[in-house]
Motif scaffolding. Structure first.
Motif, PDB file in Angstrom:
ATOM      1  N   LYS A  70       0.771  -1.192  -0.082  1.00  0.00           N
ATOM      2  CA  LYS A  70       0.113  -0.227   0.063  1.00  0.00           C
ATOM      3  C   LYS A  70       0.898   1.353  -0.020  1.00  0.00           C
ATOM      4  O   LYS A  70       0.526   2.370  -0.370  1.00  0.00           O
ATOM      5  N   ASP A  71       2.025   1.217   0.623  1.00  0.00           N
ATOM      6  CA  ASP A  71       2.804   2.147   0.766  1.00  0.00           C
ATOM      7  C   ASP A  71       3.385   2.596  -0.688  1.00  0.00           C
ATOM      8  O   ASP A  71       3.934   3.811  -0.802  1.00  0.00           O
ATOM      9  N   LEU A  72       3.633   1.786  -1.632  1.00  0.00           N
ATOM     10  CA  LEU A  72       3.971   1.950  -2.917  1.00  0.00           C
ATOM     11  C   LEU A  72       3.145   2.337  -3.906  1.00  0.00           C
ATOM     12  O   LEU A  72       3.322   2.694  -4.954  1.00  0.00           O
ATOM     13  N   VAL A  73       1.657   1.850  -3.665  1.00  0.00           N
ATOM     14  CA  VAL A  73       0.931   1.957  -4.820  1.00  0.00           C
ATOM     15  C   VAL A  73       0.709   3.484  -5.199  1.00  0.00           C
ATOM     16  O   VAL A  73       0.604   4.426  -4.054  1.00  0.00           O
ATOM     17  N   GLY A  74       0.908   3.897  -6.378  1.00  0.00           N
ATOM     18  CA  GLY A  74       0.295   5.024  -6.733  1.00  0.00           C
ATOM     19  C   GLY A  74       1.841   5.756  -6.937  1.00  0.00           C
ATOM     20  O   GLY A  74       1.948   7.171  -7.518  1.00  0.00           O
ATOM     21  N   LYS A  75       2.968   5.091  -6.371  1.00  0.00           N
ATOM     22  CA  LYS A  75       4.364   6.118  -6.541  1.00  0.00           C
ATOM     23  C   LYS A  75       5.216   5.442  -7.587  1.00  0.00           C
ATOM     24  O   LYS A  75       6.008   5.760  -8.276  1.00  0.00           O
ATOM     25  N   VAL A  76       5.090   3.783  -7.483  1.00  0.00           N
ATOM     26  CA  VAL A  76       5.956   3.009  -8.512  1.00  0.00           C
ATOM     27  C   VAL A  76       5.273   2.036  -8.975  1.00  0.00           C
ATOM     28  O   VAL A  76       4.423   1.518  -8.557  1.00  0.00           O
ATOM     29  N   GLU A  77       5.536   1.603 -10.108  1.00  0.00           N
ATOM     30  CA  GLU A  77       5.035   0.283 -10.815  1.00  0.00           C
ATOM     31  C   GLU A  77       5.490  -0.933 -10.447  1.00  0.00           C
ATOM     32  O   GLU A  77       4.850  -2.156 -10.723  1.00  0.00           O
ATOM     33  N   TYR A  78       6.704  -1.206 -10.027  1.00  0.00           N
ATOM     34  CA  TYR A  78       7.499  -2.349  -9.816  1.00  0.00           C
ATOM     35  C   TYR A  78       8.108  -2.306  -8.483  1.00  0.00           C
ATOM     36  O   TYR A  78       8.725  -1.148  -8.118  1.00  0.00           O
ATOM     37  N   LYS A  79       8.468  -3.426  -7.903  1.00  0.00           N
ATOM     38  CA  LYS A  79       9.275  -3.687  -6.734  1.00  0.00           C
ATOM     39  C   LYS A  79      10.459  -4.776  -7.107  1.00  0.00           C
ATOM     40  O   LYS A  79      10.093  -5.678  -7.860  1.00  0.00           O
ATOM     41  N   LEU A  80      11.263  -4.772  -6.107  1.00  0.00           N
ATOM     42  CA  LEU A  80      12.447  -5.928  -6.201  1.00  0.00           C
ATOM     43  C   LEU A  80      12.867  -6.058  -4.785  1.00  0.00           C
ATOM     44  O   LEU A  80      13.524  -4.862  -4.033  1.00  0.00           O
ATOM     45  N   ASP A  81      12.909  -7.156  -4.153  1.00  0.00           N
ATOM     46  CA  ASP A  81      13.736  -7.396  -3.021  1.00  0.00           C
ATOM     47  C   ASP A  81      14.907  -8.064  -3.397  1.00  0.00           C
ATOM     48  O   ASP A  81      15.009  -9.356  -4.172  1.00  0.00           O
ATOM     49  N   TYR A  82      16.267  -7.692  -2.904  1.00  0.00           N
ATOM     50  CA  TYR A  82      17.487  -8.148  -3.177  1.00  0.00           C
ATOM     51  C   TYR A  82      18.436  -7.817  -1.906  1.00  0.00           C
ATOM     52  O   TYR A  82      18.593  -7.017  -1.740  1.00  0.00           O
ATOM     53  N   ASP A  83      18.927  -9.015  -1.609  1.00  0.00           N
ATOM     54  CA  ASP A  83      19.877  -9.192  -0.634  1.00  0.00           C
ATOM     55  C   ASP A  83      21.244  -9.398  -1.238  1.00  0.00           C
ATOM     56  O   ASP A  83      21.583 -10.066  -2.275  1.00  0.00           O
ATOM     57  N   ILE A  84      22.188  -8.648  -0.273  1.00  0.00           N
ATOM     58  CA  ILE A  84      23.526  -8.654  -1.083  1.00  0.00           C
ATOM     59  C   ILE A  84      24.309  -9.393   0.272  1.00  0.00           C
ATOM     60  O   ILE A  84      24.394  -8.904   1.482  1.00  0.00           O
ATOM     61  N   SER A  85      25.522 -10.139  -0.036  1.00  0.00           N
ATOM     62  CA  SER A  85      26.262 -10.579   1.099  1.00  0.00           C
ATOM     63  C   SER A  85      27.861 -10.089   0.532  1.00  0.00           C
ATOM     64  O   SER A  85      28.091 -10.324  -0.547  1.00  0.00           O
ATOM     65  N   LEU A  86      28.721  -9.695   1.578  1.00  0.00           N
ATOM     66  CA  LEU A  86      29.891  -9.401   1.302  1.00  0.00           C
ATOM     67  C   LEU A  86      30.918 -10.155   2.311  1.00  0.00           C
ATOM     68  O   LEU A  86      30.634 -10.796   3.163  1.00  0.00           O
ATOM     69  N   ALA A  87      32.137 -10.629   1.527  1.00  0.00           N
ATOM     70  CA  ALA A  87      33.199 -11.327   2.433  1.00  0.00           C
ATOM     71  C   ALA A  87      34.113 -10.183   2.977  1.00  0.00           C
ATOM     72  O   ALA A  87      34.504  -9.310   2.544  1.00  0.00           O
ATOM     73  N   THR A  88      34.889 -10.907   4.025  1.00  0.00           N
ATOM     74  CA  THR A  88      35.979  -9.965   4.768  1.00  0.00           C
ATOM     75  C   THR A  88      37.064  -9.925   3.896  1.00  0.00           C
ATOM     76  O   THR A  88      37.522 -10.672   3.084  1.00  0.00           O
ATOM     77  N   GLU A  89      37.565  -8.534   4.120  1.00  0.00           N
ATOM     78  CA  GLU A  89      38.920  -8.221   3.392  1.00  0.00           C
ATOM     79  C   GLU A  89      39.895  -9.314   3.725  1.00  0.00           C
ATOM     80  O   GLU A  89      40.471  -9.809   2.654  1.00  0.00           O
ATOM     81  N   SER A  90      39.994  -9.654   4.765  1.00  0.00           N
ATOM     82  CA  SER A  90      40.998 -10.608   5.206  1.00  0.00           C
ATOM     83  C   SER A  90      40.991 -12.088   4.581  1.00  0.00           C
ATOM     84  O   SER A  90      41.902 -12.399   4.074  1.00  0.00           O
ATOM     85  N   SER A  91      39.590 -12.455   4.355  1.00  0.00           N
ATOM     86  CA  SER A  91      39.246 -13.790   3.791  1.00  0.00           C
ATOM     87  C   SER A  91      39.836 -13.575   2.290  1.00  0.00           C
ATOM     88  O   SER A  91      40.464 -14.628   1.619  1.00  0.00           O
ATOM     89  N   ILE A  92      39.475 -12.484   1.697  1.00  0.00           N
ATOM     90  CA  ILE A  92      39.844 -12.343   0.199  1.00  0.00           C
ATOM     91  C   ILE A  92      41.380 -12.252  -0.123  1.00  0.00           C
ATOM     92  O   ILE A  92      42.007 -13.070  -0.852  1.00  0.00           O
ATOM     93  N   GLN A  93      41.973 -11.334   0.913  1.00  0.00           N
ATOM     94  CA  GLN A  93      43.509 -11.597   0.663  1.00  0.00           C
ATOM     95  C   GLN A  93      44.270 -12.737   1.061  1.00  0.00           C
ATOM     96  O   GLN A  93      45.074 -13.046   0.447  1.00  0.00           O
ATOM     97  N   GLU A  94      43.617 -13.551   1.931  1.00  0.00           N
ATOM     98  CA  GLU A  94      44.268 -14.838   2.443  1.00  0.00           C
ATOM     99  C   GLU A  94      44.075 -15.586   1.116  1.00  0.00           C
ATOM    100  O   GLU A  94      45.074 -16.502   0.791  1.00  0.00           O
ATOM    101  N   ALA A  95      42.994 -15.641   0.360  1.00  0.00           N
ATOM    102  CA  ALA A  95      42.583 -16.528  -0.585  1.00  0.00           C
ATOM    103  C   ALA A  95      43.649 -16.289  -2.046  1.00  0.00           C
ATOM    104  O   ALA A  95      44.125 -16.990  -2.727  1.00  0.00           O
TER     105      ALA A  95
END
Length: 326
Positions: free
Chosen positions: A287-312
């Motif tokens: 209801k809070d979106l009706v009349g404001k936008v036509e579409y919606k998207l739920d999208y989650d993002i995960s990040l890796a620690t910098e230390s794990s990336i550098q070790e790899a």
């Protein structure tokens, strides 16, 4: 002609022929590869030697002429001449031949992490976009064909722990296919760009446009290359993301509209299956979106620690160094 003159010409021709045969041989390539000085780093020696080998092989395999080489030099010069702080033609050319996508894949393969998949940066990133509150809109100016969308989700680590204070930079083109720094974009400098900060629970939200497919710029060397390759210039509908948090590795990615006909035929080969998304029509449950936008998207993002990336990456480099010694 005098006999002495004829003998001199013969010896000169024979000597020149031997030099040409040497230059065309692998022995000449080896002499170039081993010419680096003692202060060149092992990595520089490896990369430059490999580059020289591949470039020389390319020239020999295709029997390049001076005219071919000059065309290539002019092409590279034009890439630089076309580029400035608002347009990176070098990245665009790399995208067209799949190089940026390949480097992105090689980088992430060495990381061996289950963070959200990365994607190419592209040539239209601008730093320092306006910071908006969650729920704010990056649409400073819309055109009649723009279709608005509301995106929301959560940023976590790879174990699902919410990351409060994560910074999300997002940018996209308008429905005419132009980014804000392009001359044909009808809008202010940072239109359709924005930065958002996640709350304590890692939540974010913003209003944007449902993305639109567009042709990459066709008026420079990149466009000329596409024409030579007899390929279309179209990129699938997408939104760019740059997500960062202290202690975590910065993620550069894109999300692609599953319904776009070019999602499976990207001109720069950047689409990955797990970053294809489905935009949904807003209904009465929102209801809070009706009349404001036509579409919606739920999208989650995960990040890796910098230390794990550098070790790899360090482990991958150690394996590469061991291979060099072999």
């Amino acid at each position: 002609l005098p006999t002495q003159y004829c003998i001199s010409v013969f010896h000169f021709s024979l000597s020149t022929h031997k030099q040409i045969k040497f230059i065309m041989s692998q022995a000449f390539t080896e002499s170039v590869k081993t010419s680096l000085g003692p202060n060149a780093t092992p990595r520089a020696k490896k990369l430059i030697a490999s580059l020289v080998q591949h470039v020389h092989d390319f020239a020999r395999e295709n029997h390049l002429t001076t005219e071919d080489w000059l065309w290539g030099v002019d092409f590279i010069n034009r890439i630089g001449q076309m580029s400035d702080s608002r347009r990176n033609e070098g990245i665009l050319v790399c995208d067209i031949i799949g190089l940026e996508t390949l480097v992105d894949a090689l980088t992430n393969e060495s990381e061996q992490s289950n963070h959200t998949s990365s994607a190419i940066l592209g040539p239209f990133y601008l730093p320092d976009s306006p910071v908006y509150p969650n729920g704010g809109s990056i649409v400073q100016k819309a055109i009649p064909t723009d279709v608005k969308c509301f995106v929301r989700g959560k940023v976590t680590d790879t174990e699902g722990k919410p990351l409060g204070g994560a910074q999300l930079e997002v940018w996209q083109c308008n429905s005419a296919g132009f980014y804000s720094q392009q001359a044909d974009h009808d809008g202010p400098e940072f239109n359709l760009r924005g930065t958002f900060i996640t709350d304590d629970e890692g939540n974010y939200s913003f209003e944007c446009l449902r993305p639109t497919l567009y042709p990459i710029p066709y008026d420079g060397p990149a466009g000329d290359l596409l024409k030579i390759m007899d390929r279309h210039p179209n990129r699938p509908s997408h939104i760019h993301w740059r997500v960062s948090h202290p202690g975590y590795h910065t993620l550069i990615t894109q999300i692609y509209d599953a319904e776009c006909p070019y999602t499976n035929n990207d001109s720069v080969y950047a689409v990955k299956d797990d970053i294809i998304v489905h935009f949904e029509k807003v209904d009465n449950k929102d209801k809070d979106l009706v009349g404001k936008v036509e579409y919606k998207l739920d999208y989650d993002i995960s990040l890796a620690t910098e230390s794990s990336i550098q070790e790899a990456r360090a482990a991958a480099k150690a394996r590469q160094d061991a291979e060099i010694k072999l």
